[in-house]
Design an enzyme around this catalytic site. Structure first.
Site, PDB file in Angstrom:
ATOM      1  N   ASP A 308       0.937  -1.233   0.058  1.00 14.74           N
ATOM      2  CA  ASP A 308       0.275  -0.056  -0.072  1.00 14.74           C
ATOM      3  C   ASP A 308       0.933   1.218   0.039  1.00 14.74           C
ATOM      4  O   ASP A 308       1.840   1.236   0.427  1.00 14.74           O
ATOM      5  CB  ASP A 308      -0.920  -0.085   1.230  1.00 14.74           C
ATOM      6  CG  ASP A 308      -1.580   1.205   1.281  1.00 14.74           C
ATOM      7  OD1 ASP A 308      -2.543   1.617   0.379  1.00 14.74           O
ATOM      8  OD2 ASP A 308      -1.746   1.840   2.504  1.00 14.74           O
ATOM      9  N   ASP A 507      -1.032  -0.331   6.259  1.00 17.29           N
ATOM     10  CA  ASP A 507      -1.024   0.078   7.743  1.00 17.29           C
ATOM     11  C   ASP A 507      -2.409   0.717   8.115  1.00 17.29           C
ATOM     12  O   ASP A 507      -2.501   1.138   8.917  1.00 17.29           O
ATOM     13  CB  ASP A 507      -0.073   0.993   8.044  1.00 17.29           C
ATOM     14  CG  ASP A 507      -0.345   2.576   7.599  1.00 17.29           C
ATOM     15  OD1 ASP A 507      -1.176   2.569   6.640  1.00 17.29           O
ATOM     16  OD2 ASP A 507      -0.049   3.424   8.094  1.00 17.29           O
ATOM     17  N   ASP A 511      -6.507  -1.838   4.249  1.00 22.02           N
ATOM     18  CA  ASP A 511      -5.859  -2.987   4.204  1.00 22.02           C
ATOM     19  C   ASP A 511      -6.088  -4.103   4.695  1.00 22.02           C
ATOM     20  O   ASP A 511      -5.155  -5.173   4.320  1.00 22.02           O
ATOM     21  CB  ASP A 511      -4.124  -2.581   4.512  1.00 22.02           C
ATOM     22  CG  ASP A 511      -3.821  -1.259   3.680  1.00 22.02           C
ATOM     23  OD1 ASP A 511      -4.163  -0.973   2.577  1.00 22.02           O
ATOM     24  OD2 ASP A 511      -2.966  -0.279   4.312  1.00 22.02           O
TER      25      ASP A 511
END
Length: 770
Positions: A308, A507, A511
């Protein structure tokens, strides 16, 4: 019953160990009957559990070496080798206990998601607002969401609002949403209270869908297959074949029992877990928590890494990137100091970024007075003798937009920045730009991952494509997937997993589904626990991305050592099986031989405790202290770099005023050049010592020389212009030189952040964006 089930392996180990030790204690003074009784109890205990494990493996259609232990225990009872049976039980129990502890992991993936979900909503009714359970909200209800509250259901804005959508998109920048925009549940109101009309009930809203995605991803995750079970596919049939042949050829069942005793898979049940547990301990010392031996093995097997963007490859929160002044009336430092002083008492999401930006530049702040918040516009107050306003452009400059405002907005649009405008004593003073900067250690981390065996790196983000592509190019990924919602990320994981084992790093709450679905989910939790750290298999507790490459190296080394221990132990067991089949090893001697093999296999496995190759660089405390001081100076130079661009922007071919250029040059010689020389004298050797070679700092030294060269050219040009009448072409040349110096410094500062300061523990801080 739950308490007993959770502690079954421990109870088995303690009971079997007590029966074995107590039997030995009884045997030494000659209490043979008591000793045999205790060993018999231990053997029967092991037999009962082995039957249960074998039946369970058969029911799951999963090969297992437990059948060998079952046959060995039954054979030991048959031929009266009770000590051997009790010893096998202890080995089985210790193996089960180690495996249970190694595979234990937090099963609370949904806890934070559920806790964060709003339980109530505030609904507008005639006469006011009432609080109702969120499940009672119906489509068409008008909902009030206060500052800092989570939007309970999907809705359409009845008033404009500022929303923090990081929970769903991962994007840290607050988003301005106009009237009529649709807002998804799970986002946070980062501005004044807003009204919205519900367009979905709670269980049909976006946030509920995220929770369901996590549940579905967990259900689709394949269970970890033990190393021992993989070997069982060929070892069990081979053992039974050797035992059967020995019995058939000799006619003596004792030989078959002896074969089963030496074939008891203790190297598998003990050596492998010890190596894996040692790897878990080493990873923890590196700041990486791996939730169980299964996760460690999957981490070692990973070949495709998906990241991400926000909070992973970037810092995950707005950071002051630039200060642009409207005129020469107020310089950048003064404007930033006054704005930060006022924002010390502001709850706005960008206030802390403004204050932090001023602190990084060493600007002294004063406490404001008579502070008032203009809802939806900004903050006003008195700082010393000056009236300061911080907020939206329309509130600061009015309906007409001068050229400098258009320039600010154009730059913000090109860079994907957020803007905040400032007025001092009723006059527009300038603007501040905020970005989510790329982590300075991210490019080096990607290179380290490739060195650790990762063959493909993918950036998958909810951010827009142009920003994502920029981050991908700088960091060095293979593929960029932008504009992804949680479902898109889940699809990307499944697509990549079809080609190679995957590792997903993130994080945010958005996600969590992808982390749960990936072969290994990795969460960054150095700045606090999130739902992603609960859904992940691996959690980085340090704010250094290169720790992930270290964890992969540790995992692969631990798995390799475990495999060496298993192959050595099982190879020797095969030799012992042949000897037992030939009648050279009776069951009693076979049990002793097996113990020797076990000790050897465990000794090999314990090598995993020793340090291995890692990417993290150790630096002496004296070098760290020097780097910290240079980093403070480095941050202080941001204002000088901004002044170069500001002076170049305002140079005019019409009036030829060179006073700002001379002022800038004095500052370059007084502040910038001494800092760059200190970097060359102190920082370059420091990096050379840290990396153990000198070729990595050649580029740093070259840019230091280039900066000196460009400042020298500026000196000569200003000296020539002082002696001559300034012509338009002279101003053009001066502007060109300043823009060139600005570009060199921007690139050089980013270079220092990545190749030098990112090596220093707790010194890297935020990216400079200078």
């Amino acid at each position: 019953m739950t308490w007993l089930r959770d502690r079954l392996e421990l109870i088995l180990f303690v009971s079997s160990a007590v029966s074995l030790v107590a039997g030995g204690a009884a045997w030494l003074p000659g209490l043979v009957a008591l000793a045999h009784g205790l060993w018999l109890a231990g053997t029967l205990l092991g037999l009962a559990f082995s039957i249960g494990w074998t039946v369970d493996a058969i029911r799951r259609h999963q090969p297992s070496v437990d059948v060998i232990a079952l046959l060995a225990l039954a054979g030991a009872l048959w031929v009266g080798e009770l000590f051997a049976g009790a010893m096998i039980t202890v080995m089985l129990a210790s193996g089960q206990l180690l495996e249970a502890r190694a595979a234990a992991r937090a099963r609370r993936e949904l806890s934070l998601l559920v806790e964060r979900a709003p339980r109530t909503a505030r609904r507008r009714v005639e006469g006011g607002v009432v609080e109702v359970p969120v499940d009672e909200v119906a489509k068409g209800d008008r909902i009030v969401v206060g500052t800092g509250e989570v939007v309970p259901v999907d809705g359409r804005l009845m008033s404009s609002g500022t929303l923090d959508e990081a929970a769903l998109t991962g994007e840290p920048m607050p988003v301005e949403r106009p009237v009529g925009d649709e807002v998804r549940s799970g986002v946070v109101n980062a501005g004044p209270p807003i009204d919205l009309t519900a367009i979905a009930v709670a269980n049909e809203s976006t946030y509920a869908a995220v929770v369901r995605l996590v549940e579905q991803a967990q259900a689709s995750s394949a269970p970890f297959v033990r190393t021992a079970d993989r070997f069982a596919a060929w070892f069990v049939p081979l053992t039974l074949l050797v035992a059967g042949v020995a019995w058939a050829l000799s006619g003596d069942p004792v030989r078959a029992v002896a074969v089963l005793v030496v074939a008891t898979p203790c190297p598998l049940l003990l050596a492998a877990p010890i190596a894996i547990m040692s790897g878990l301990a080493r990873a923890a010392r590196a700041g990486v928590v791996v939730k169980g031996g299964g996760a460690l093995e999957r981490l070692a097997a990973g070949r495709v890494m998906l990241f991400d963007k926000t909070g992973t490859l970037t810092h995950g929160q707005p950071t002051l990137a630039d200060v642009i002044t409207a005129s020469d009336r107020v310089d950048a430092d003064t404007m930033l100091r006054l704005a930060a002083s006022l924002d010390q008492v502001s709850p706005h999401v960008l206030a802390s970024s403004i204050v932090t930006g001023a602190a990084r530049r060493g600007l002294p702040l004063a406490m404001p007075e008579d502070v008032h918040e203009e809802h939806g516009y900004g903050l006003r107050g008195q700082v010393g003798t000056q009236e300061v306003r911080v907020g939206k452009a329309d509130w600061i400059v009015g309906d007409t937009q001068p050229a400098w405002v258009r320039q600010v907005r154009r730059r913000a649009d090109l860079d994907g920045s957020l803007t905040v405008f400032v007025a001092i004593d009723g006059k527009p003073a300038g603007a501040m730009l905020f970005q989510d900067p790329i982590r300075s250690d991210a490019p080096r981390m990607v290179r380290a991952l490739r060195g650790a065996g990762i063959s493909r790196v993918v950036l998958v983000t909810g951010d827009r494509a142009d920003i994502a592509d920029t981050v991908g190019r700088i960091v060095g990924v293979d593929t960029v997937l932008a504009d992804c919602d949680p479902a898109d990320k889940l699809a990307a994981i499944r697509s990549e997993a079809a080609l190679a084992p995957t590792i997903m790093v993130g994080d945010g709450v958005n996600d969590a589904p992808a982390l749960a679905a990936a072969g290994v989910g990795v969460a960054l939790a150095a700045r606090g626990a999130t739902a992603s750290s609960e859904a992940a298999d691996v959690v980085l507790t340090v704010d250094r991305l290169d720790a992930l490459a270290d964890a992969i190296l540790i995992a692969r080394r631990s798995k390799r050592i475990a495999l060496q221990a298993v192959l050595t132990g099982m190879g020797l067991s095969l030799v012992a099986m042949v000897a037992a089949a030939l009648g050279l090893l009776p069951p009693a001697l076979g049990a002793v031989t097996q113990e020797i093999i076990d000790v050897l296999a465990i000794g090999i496995a314990l090598r995993a405790v020793l340090p291995g190759k890692v990417h993290t660089i150790a630096m002496p405390s004296s070098d760290i202290a020097v780097a910290h001081e240079l980093k403070i100076e480095h941050d202080a130079m941001l204002a000088v770099v901004e002044q170069i661009r500001a002076v170049a922007d305002r140079l005019s071919t019409e009036d030829g005023d060179l006073v700002p250029a001379h002022t800038l040059f004095d500052r370059l010689e007084r502040e910038l050049l001494p800092h760059e020389r200190a970097d060359e004298a102190l920082l370059v050797p420091l990096v050379d010592r840290a990396l153990g070679r000198t070729d990595t700092t050649v580029a740093l030294s070259r840019t230091h020389a280039e900066i000196e060269h460009q400042v020298s050219r500026l000196r000569r040009l200003l000296t020539d212009l002082d002696n001559d009448t300034v012509q338009p072409e002279d101003v053009v040349e001066l502007r060109r030189l300043l823009y060139g110096l600005y570009a060199v410094l921007r690139l050089h500062n980013a270079q220092e952040e990545e190749s030098a300061f990112s090596l220093v523990p707790a010194a890297a801080g935020r990216a400079s964006n200078a």
